[in-house]
Design an enzyme around this catalytic site. Structure first.
Site, PDB file in Angstrom:
ATOM      1  N   THR A   1       0.955  -1.171  -0.172  1.00 55.82           N
ATOM      2  CA  THR A   1      -0.439  -0.381  -0.468  1.00 55.82           C
ATOM      3  C   THR A   1       1.015   1.377   0.401  1.00 55.82           C
ATOM      4  OG1 THR A   1      -0.428   0.294   2.196  1.00 55.82           O
ATOM      5  CG2 THR A   1      -1.756  -1.719   1.103  1.00 55.82           C
TER       6      THR A   1
ATOM      7  N   LEU B   1      -2.935   4.588  -0.402  1.00 61.03           N
ATOM      8  CA  LEU B   1      -4.257   4.932  -0.337  1.00 61.03           C
ATOM      9  C   LEU B   1      -4.027   3.008  -0.213  1.00 61.03           C
ATOM     10  CD1 LEU B   1      -5.790   6.350  -3.931  1.00 61.03           C
ATOM     11  CD2 LEU B   1      -6.050   7.233  -1.629  1.00 61.03           C
ATOM     12  N   HIS B   2      -3.928   2.672   1.418  1.00 62.30           N
ATOM     13  CA  HIS B   2      -3.861   1.181   1.421  1.00 62.30           C
ATOM     14  C   HIS B   2      -5.217   0.572   0.825  1.00 62.30           C
ATOM     15  CE1 HIS B   2      -0.759   2.862   4.430  1.00 62.30           C
ATOM     16  NE2 HIS B   2      -2.093   3.873   4.840  1.00 62.30           N
ATOM     17  N   ASP B   3      -6.250   0.905   1.390  1.00 64.00           N
ATOM     18  CA  ASP B   3      -7.732   0.107   1.075  1.00 64.00           C
ATOM     19  C   ASP B   3      -8.448   0.059  -0.185  1.00 64.00           C
ATOM     20  OD1 ASP B   3      -7.885  -0.230   4.183  1.00 64.00           O
ATOM     21  OD2 ASP B   3      -8.615   1.423   4.648  1.00 64.00           O
TER      22      ASP B   3
END
Length: 320
Positions: free
Chosen positions: A196, A242-244
């Protein structure tokens, strides 16, 4: 291929919001059966509110949103307002939701849905602490073989930690829940910080969201404008990770990502390493692999996909 049926378990969070938007913008690949909120980035009352705000932003007030566990299994709740702001969705000025919160508890919704749908047809997509998922598995062990896959954001190996020196936030908030989920024998795919942190919203990428000229494009640009101030200061990076959205992007285009099937254990005892994902990346132990840990992604393809899909919202066929 029919769209993949999923339940999104989430604690929105600006990046959670973008992950939900990507899923709702991809009906050919993803059918969102429902969204379950959990306490994490902010308390449960706000995560349940934020999930409904995002559904309405996407033009999908028909998506059922269920509130779940308001605290970890065995510890006080740790939140992340220092990253996401007091609301969890600081940045854009979005109206309060008008769609209702469902009466059924999130854990019951997960259990009931997995029992009602054909075995192996539903994927769980946790974007926050794993409290709801672990509680469902503990309360109804029969659902484990019915889960097609768990695709989650959490953990790290080389990047190690973002809330402590050794732990990633989602796993750290409820390490006991994470340990139960990783031991459940369900196929698991993990998007750790190592991936991420390569999905950085640089200025040109954020400008591309804003240039869409839509309410969704502007909202996402304003979310990442707010979100990135923390990561720029902390990491000296070119933008916010933008991890998710890596979770939902994987469901749409899995070939964007590469990783290894390895053993992952969760540290629940040590004061120094609580919540650490002990990932045997180099396979130096004899512990059986239990998760596919992603190690890299094609960032240009990721952002091209994300921008194109966000530009579709709201979908003309959405239920009003």
């Amino acid at each position: 291929m029919p769209p993949r049926k999923i339940i999104i378990d989430t604690d929105p969070g600006q990046d959670d919001a973008v992950a939900i938007l990507l899923a709702l913008a991809s009906p050919a690949e993803i059918e969102v059966l429902g969204i379950t909120a959990v306490a994490g980035n902010v308390p449960l009352e706000l995560t349940a509110r934020n999930a409904r705000i995002v559904c309405e932003l996407a033009g999908r007030p028909d998506i059922p949103v269920h509130a779940g566990c308001d605290r970890p299994l065995a510890r006080p709740l740790v939140t992340a307002e220092h990253v996401h702001g007091r609301s969890g969705l600081d940045g854009p000025d979005l109206p309060d939701p008008t769609m209702p919160l469902q009466d059924t508890h999130a854990v019951d919704f997960i259990i009931d849905t997995l029992r009602a749908e054909p075995e192996g047809s539903v994927t769980l997509c946790p974007l926050g602490p794993l409290t709801n998922v672990a509680t469902a598995l503990a309360r109804a062990p029969d659902i484990a073989p019915r889960i097609a896959e768990i695709v989650l954001m959490g953990g790290a190996y080389f990047e190690v930690g973002n809330i402590t020196p050794t732990a990633e936030f989602n796993i750290y908030v409820d390490p006991e829940a994470a340990a139960q989920v990783f031991a459940a024998g369900v196929p698991i795919t993990v998007m750790p910080l190592d991936v991420t942190h390569k999905a950085l919203v640089t200025r040109p990428r954020n400008d591309a969201f804003r240039t869409l000229g839509t309410a969704v494009g502007h909202a996402v640009a304003e979310m990442t404008d707010f979100f990135e101030r923390f990561d720029r200061e902390k990491y000296g990076s070119l933008g916010a990770p933008l991890h998710d959205p890596c979770v939902t992007a994987y469901l749409v285009a899995p070939d964007i990502f590469t990783g290894r099937h390895i053993n992952v254990e969760i540290e629940t005892m040590s004061d120094l390493t609580l919540g650490m994902t002990v990932a045997d990346w180099w396979r130096v132990t004899e512990r059986a692999p239990n998760a596919t840990f992603m190690g890299d992604l094609d960032a240009d393809r990721f952002f091209a996909l994300l921008t194109e899909r966000l530009g579709r919202l709201p979908l003309t066929e959405s239920v009003a």
